[in-house]
Design a protein around this motif. Structure first.
Motif, short mmCIF file in Angstrom:
data_model
loop_
_atom_site.label_atom_id
_atom_site.label_comp_id
_atom_site.label_asym_id
_atom_site.label_seq_id
_atom_site.Cartn_x
_atom_site.Cartn_y
_atom_site.Cartn_z
N GLU A 12 0.83 -1.20 0.00
CA GLU A 12 0.00 0.00 0.00
C GLU A 12 0.86 1.25 0.00
O GLU A 12 0.64 2.19 -0.77
N PRO A 35 -0.22 5.10 -11.57
CA PRO A 35 -1.55 4.91 -11.00
C PRO A 35 -1.51 3.99 -9.76
O PRO A 35 -0.88 2.93 -9.80
N ALA A 36 -2.19 4.42 -8.71
CA ALA A 36 -2.12 3.68 -7.44
C ALA A 36 -3.33 2.77 -7.27
O ALA A 36 -3.94 2.72 -6.20
N GLY A 37 -3.69 2.02 -8.30
CA GLY A 37 -4.83 1.12 -8.22
C GLY A 37 -4.44 -0.27 -7.74
O GLY A 37 -3.27 -0.56 -7.47
N MET A 38 -5.44 -1.15 -7.68
CA MET A 38 -5.20 -2.52 -7.22
C MET A 38 -4.24 -3.26 -8.16
O MET A 38 -3.42 -4.06 -7.71
N THR A 39 -4.35 -2.97 -9.46
CA THR A 39 -3.45 -3.64 -10.41
C THR A 39 -1.99 -3.34 -10.10
O THR A 39 -1.13 -4.23 -10.11
N THR A 40 -1.71 -2.07 -9.81
CA THR A 40 -0.33 -1.68 -9.48
C THR A 40 0.14 -2.38 -8.22
O THR A 40 1.29 -2.85 -8.14
N LYS A 41 -0.74 -2.48 -7.23
CA LYS A 41 -0.37 -3.15 -5.97
C LYS A 41 -0.06 -4.62 -6.21
O LYS A 41 0.92 -5.15 -5.68
N ALA A 52 3.16 6.53 -6.86
CA ALA A 52 2.17 7.41 -7.49
C ALA A 52 2.49 8.87 -7.21
O ALA A 52 2.38 9.74 -8.09
N THR A 84 3.17 1.65 -3.25
CA THR A 84 2.35 2.06 -4.39
C THR A 84 1.99 3.54 -4.30
O THR A 84 2.06 4.28 -5.28
#
Length: 593
Positions: free
Chosen positions: A308, A321-327, A315, A311
């Motif tokens: 978390e 981008p700090a989305g779930m995909t990046t995480k 960003a 990421t």
């Protein structure tokens, strides 16, 4: 929370006993031979490594100790195979643990929409109904450590009365410092002191006669100085004596029964005074399975927090981008790096990363102290120690309080999280503490990391509070995982320090995953070290997948829920360990009489 040890720090040893660097490095893995009082030639490397079966060659106790005689041999219940993938696993500890975590991961990912409310309900139910249990247990661990320090039992020496420390005092302190650093301090170093300060300043908020605020105790409404005192005391309460008492109990138990009693360096050995030879059967299997599950979910919580924050930092710094995909991609990438570290081994992999992280952590801390409100940080450090002492008893009391949100949402979660981490950190501390008296051991383990945590929270948290009082609202408005970077943005060289912060979080992730997989694999291999590398890779991958599953299935709430869930049964294990420690130490005293 914790980090793999670095190379023993260089420095002068005793004038007549020059340090043996090779011996110190071997001691980190528990493979050091007994140190004789008579001069002996330096042993060959083959004599200080595990044997071909992977059985750890723990040092013999030195001097009169109560050796426990048993017919059990390490690995006697293991199942071995060589092709196509070599394995050496304990039956049934590995099987039960592996099936449980794999099944959990698959179900959480497949049913992620249903998982989020379930995790939220689970966490709330456990912390609201059993907060008293966690808090009383934590208090008992602190009281026991303090009682052992002042009692005659504190004179017992780990490894026997004639054992000498494997590390110099400065080197030992440095490794305790390493154990005290981790993702948690990065994630909560700014957010927790500031959050408690603001909640305390706002004071109690009632809705339909029920408090809905997050202020500790009764808060300090409208009193900035009082809110700062209470906020920092509450933060230090969560990072001071209580968590380190938990780690000290596990480490002392492991060290006592391995180095003084001659039993394997596993958690089931601690319960020999209670179960006797039955400890090699199902009672011991259950203890080891609980230790594996507690450690793996405690690690997954930290790895999820790290993902978390990393990421959010990427960003903020690079616009990713700090989305779930990046995480998810970040966790997979870091898990791959951790797996490579496993393959490379301790010397070429995790140890070098640990050295880098220690240097970066110290540099970041010193930088904030020097360019931040330096005088306020130094004066606040000593003031915060006093505030902590003044509020310790009220914060430790689980009864007759109205600050339910603070007690349930912060303290109960923290205690469960520390307990779930305790097999991991405790085993490391035990491995580097042979030759220390119980009194010396407990004083150092309780004080050194606690002081470091106080300094870290005072520097980062105190600077954030100072900025907020000065009119900067960016830290307050930022998301939890972004608060560190918002604070750094107001200091010089912010891009560099923010990048260092991201690197710290990522490398803490790698070292924790690598070291955690070693501890878990040791337990799941029946106490063997040097088990086949694919097993350790398996646990490393599982840790990353569980972190992903928990993030997908509920985010921070899911991470906390599983730490609490696995910490609960392991709390019972630690309470039993307290009884076993007292019995074991009393037997040692009788041997000396």
């Amino acid at each position: 929370m914790s980090q793999t040890p670095t190379n023993p720090p260089k420095g002068p040893g005793k004038p007549k006993a020059p340090r043996d660097i090779a011996r110190e490095q071997d001691a980190l893995s528990g493979r050091v031979p007994p140190r004789s009082t008579k001069p002996e030639p330096k042993p060959e490397p083959a004599e200080v490594t595990a044997d071909e079966s992977g059985v750890e060659a723990l040092p013999e106790p030195e001097g009169p100790t109560e050796i426990i005689e048993t017919d059990y041999e390490i690995g006697q219940d293991n199942i071995e195979g060589r092709a196509p993938i070599p394995f050496d696993i304990h039956n049934p500890v590995f099987g039960i643990s592996a099936v449980a975590v794999v099944l959990f991961t698959v179900l959480t990912i497949v049913f992620n929409e249903q998982a989020e409310p379930m995790f939220s309900s689970l966490r709330g139910t456990l912390t609201s109904n059993l907060d008293w249990f966690f808090m009383l247990a934590g208090n008992l661990f602190v009281i026991m450590c303090l009682a052992l320090i002042v009692s005659p039992l504190g004179s017992v020496r780990l490894g026997g009365p004639d054992a000498t420390p494997d590390f110099s005092l400065s080197g030992w302190f440095a490794m305790l410092f390493a154990a005290g650093m981790g993702i948690g301090l990065m994630f909560y170093g700014v957010s927790e002191p500031l959050g408690h300060f603001q909640a305390a300043l706002g004071g109690p908020v009632l809705e339909d006669g029920v408090r809905t605020d997050w202020a500790p105790l009764d808060g300090a409404p409208g009193d900035e100085a009082g809110a700062m005192r209470l906020g920092m005391a509450a933060t230090i309460f969560h990072w001071g004596l209580h968590p380190w008492a938990v780690y000290a109990i596990v480490a002392l138990a492991l060290g006592l029964f391995a180095y003084n009693k001659g039993l394997p360096l596993t958690l089931r050995s601690v319960f020999y005074p209670i179960f006797g030879e039955k400890i090699w059967g199902w009672p011991g299997h259950i203890i080891d399975v609980l230790a594996v599950l507690a450690t793996i979910f405690g690690l997954a919580t930290s790895l999820g927090l790290g993902a978390e924050q990393a990421t959010a930092g990427l960003a903020d710094l690079f616009g990713i981008p700090a989305g779930m995909t990046t995480k998810v991609v970040l966790i997979l990438a870091i898990t791959l790096v951790a797996t490579m570290s496993v393959v490379l081994g301790v010397e070429k992999g995790v140890k070098r990363l640990s050295e880098l992280n220690m240097i970066l952590a110290i540099l970041l801390l010193v930088f904030v102290i020097l360019v931040g409100p330096t005088l306020a940080i130094f004066s606040g450090f000593f003031a915060n120690l006093g505030n902590y002492a003044a509020e310790l008893i009220p914060l430790s009391n689980p009864f007759g309080r109205t600050d339910d949100n603070f007690r349930h949402g912060w303290t109960a979660f923290y205690w469960a999280w520390w307990i779930s981490w305790s097999p991991f950190v405790g085993m490391f501390i035990a491995r580097v503490s042979r030759g220390r008296s119980v009194r010396e051991f407990l004083i150092a383990v309780l004080i050194v990391p606690s002081v470091i945590s106080v300094l870290w929270m005072t520097a980062l948290g105190g600077t954030a509070i100072d900025m907020t009082l000065g009119g900067f609202a960016g830290i307050t408005d930022a998301a939890l995982e972004l608060k560190l970077f918002e604070m750094l943005s107001q200091l010089p060289l912010s891009s560099i320090t923010s990048f260092i912060g991201i690197v710290l979080v990522i490398v803490f992730f790698v070292t924790s995953s690598d070291s955690g997989s070693l501890v878990i694999d040791t337990i799941a291999a029946g106490g063997k070290v040097n088990a086949p590398v694919p097993q350790r890779i398996f646990w490393c991958l599982v840790e990353g997948l569980i972190a992903i599953a928990l993030l997908v299935g509920g985010g921070l709430i899911a991470l906390q829920a599983m730490a609490v869930s696995t910490g609960l049964p392991f709390t019972v294990v630690l309470l039993g360990a307290c009884f076993a420690i007292v019995k074991g130490l009393m037997a040692e005293r009788r041997e000396l009489a």
